[in-house]
Design an enzyme around this catalytic site. Sequence first.
Site, PDB file in Angstrom:
ATOM      1  N   CYS A 184       0.814  -1.216   0.000  1.00  0.00           N
ATOM      2  CA  CYS A 184       0.000   0.000   0.000  1.00  0.00           C
ATOM      3  C   CYS A 184       0.849   1.268   0.000  1.00  0.00           C
ATOM      4  O   CYS A 184       2.032   1.236   0.271  1.00  0.00           O
ATOM      5  CB  CYS A 184      -0.847   0.083   1.276  1.00  0.00           C
ATOM      6  SG  CYS A 184      -2.274  -0.961   1.274  1.00  0.00           S
ATOM      7  N   CYS A 237      12.484  -1.160   6.136  1.00  0.00           N
ATOM      8  CA  CYS A 237      12.579  -2.240   5.143  1.00  0.00           C
ATOM      9  C   CYS A 237      13.689  -1.945   4.129  1.00  0.00           C
ATOM     10  O   CYS A 237      13.611  -0.974   3.371  1.00  0.00           O
ATOM     11  CB  CYS A 237      11.235  -2.379   4.425  1.00  0.00           C
ATOM     12  SG  CYS A 237      11.299  -3.453   2.983  1.00  0.00           S
TER      13      CYS A 237
END
Length: 497
Positions: free
Chosen positions: A9, A256
């Site tokens: 998303c 990440c």
Amino acid sequence: MYDCLKEECGVFAARHCKKGSVFPYIYWGLRAQNHRGHQSHGIITFDGDFHTYKALDLVPKVKRPEFQSWLNRLPGYVGIGNIRYTTSGGTDEQSLISGTQPFIVGTEKTRLAIAFNGNLVNHFKLRNQFKERSPQLHYDCDVELIGRKLVMELSEDRDLSSSVKSCMNEIEGAFSVTGLTRDGELFAFKDPHGIKPLCCGNSPDRTIQAVSSEAVGLNINGFEYDFELEPGELILTSNGDFVREQLVPCRRRALCAFEFAYFARPDSRLGNKFVYEVREEFGRNLAKEYGDFINDSDVIISLPETGDDVALGLHEASGLRWERAVRRHRYVTERAFILLPEERYATIDRKLNVLGSKLRGKKVAVTEDSIVRGDTTTVVIEKLRRMGAKKVHMFITFPRIIGPCFYGIDMATYGELIGSRHPPAEIAEIIGADTVNYQSIDGLVRSIGLRKDELCLGCVTGKYPTPLAQKMADEMREKFEKGHKETGRIYEVSSII
Ligand code: SF4
């Protein structure tokens, strides 16, 4: 990356402190970030009441005669938007429609609108807790669980800060959240590990405050980048500025690392660098790590677009020519799926134009961001060979992926990952390359410029930043090695808590 791996998303939110309309800013903010989610998009605005627009597919291009009326589609001086690729819930059309964010969640006492980027690791436990309280409730998406938790806390007369703090303490996973209270107050917060990006910015006259997954959502609106939210931080907007509150201490940052290699747009900034600068450094580092195979190459080619900046770095460090012999068909944006064996080349042909005359008889160094399942990379290499490449050395910026992701990237099992089953030499043989040269983990970290303990590297090290994810990974690995069948998205079905 031609394995069609998906991000989950992206979000964009804005508040106009002089009560002007925010729908156009949210529309452009989402358009700039459509690479983060293709399956659906939605916007909720507020002007005393909530107004909702949701649809499947990409955020649409709108034809000129209708464009102005399109931008007036929803009234409201504050709003939130989302683009989504699902990593929880069903993927049939009906589930996609009902799972489209943002959501409005409410009780008799309070309501809020909410959207996020991330994935909840203790999804199963949370869903069951809510089901016990309200068996009639149906959940279409992770973010509803966060919304439900917030509403429950707010209904017990807690303020927003302590309600968000409870979420941060009780929910495990990646969550970069934007929301609107029932009074139209805009808020945003990040999980205590800061796994997914979320930044804030202002219009030049500081009348509009915006929150965006990536800085490109601000840039497209002509806004100035202000700051990246800290892990565990809540922000509110007030009189043309942001009010920041550190709700829980950040125990361990874990941004990440895959964002740098693949997901984020090259012109976004993460940490203190633009993503393309990091990718160029990846290329320079690969030249250092694999000098022998560079010396065995005649020319560099890149698989656009995540391989392009890497190729520039590799070219600078090695002096080898970067031949722009692979080009993307610019206006063909449909995703291509391999349906039939005879469609294998057509799939690649529709995405990329490969100039065979520039490769014929040459030993080529190919820059690519990652290899996940390996099936599409195999087809690309077959095509390069068919067009006359004599040798194919693959230079891969993201280290070998050996484990699943529990934080929202679409790789849920060990079995689907070629890197969890094979070392690089075997992978080269399987995909038809002469060599596969993965950037080392230490090299990747050095190039990014953050410390190793500030990044999530779970899928390449097997060491996950949150405890339940580690437990799931260890249990899944053990079962996988014993030959048990894997159960897809384990966080949706696992009772490991
Ligand atoms: S496990 Fe891998 S893909 Fe998932 S958040 Fe961590 S680094 Fe990113």
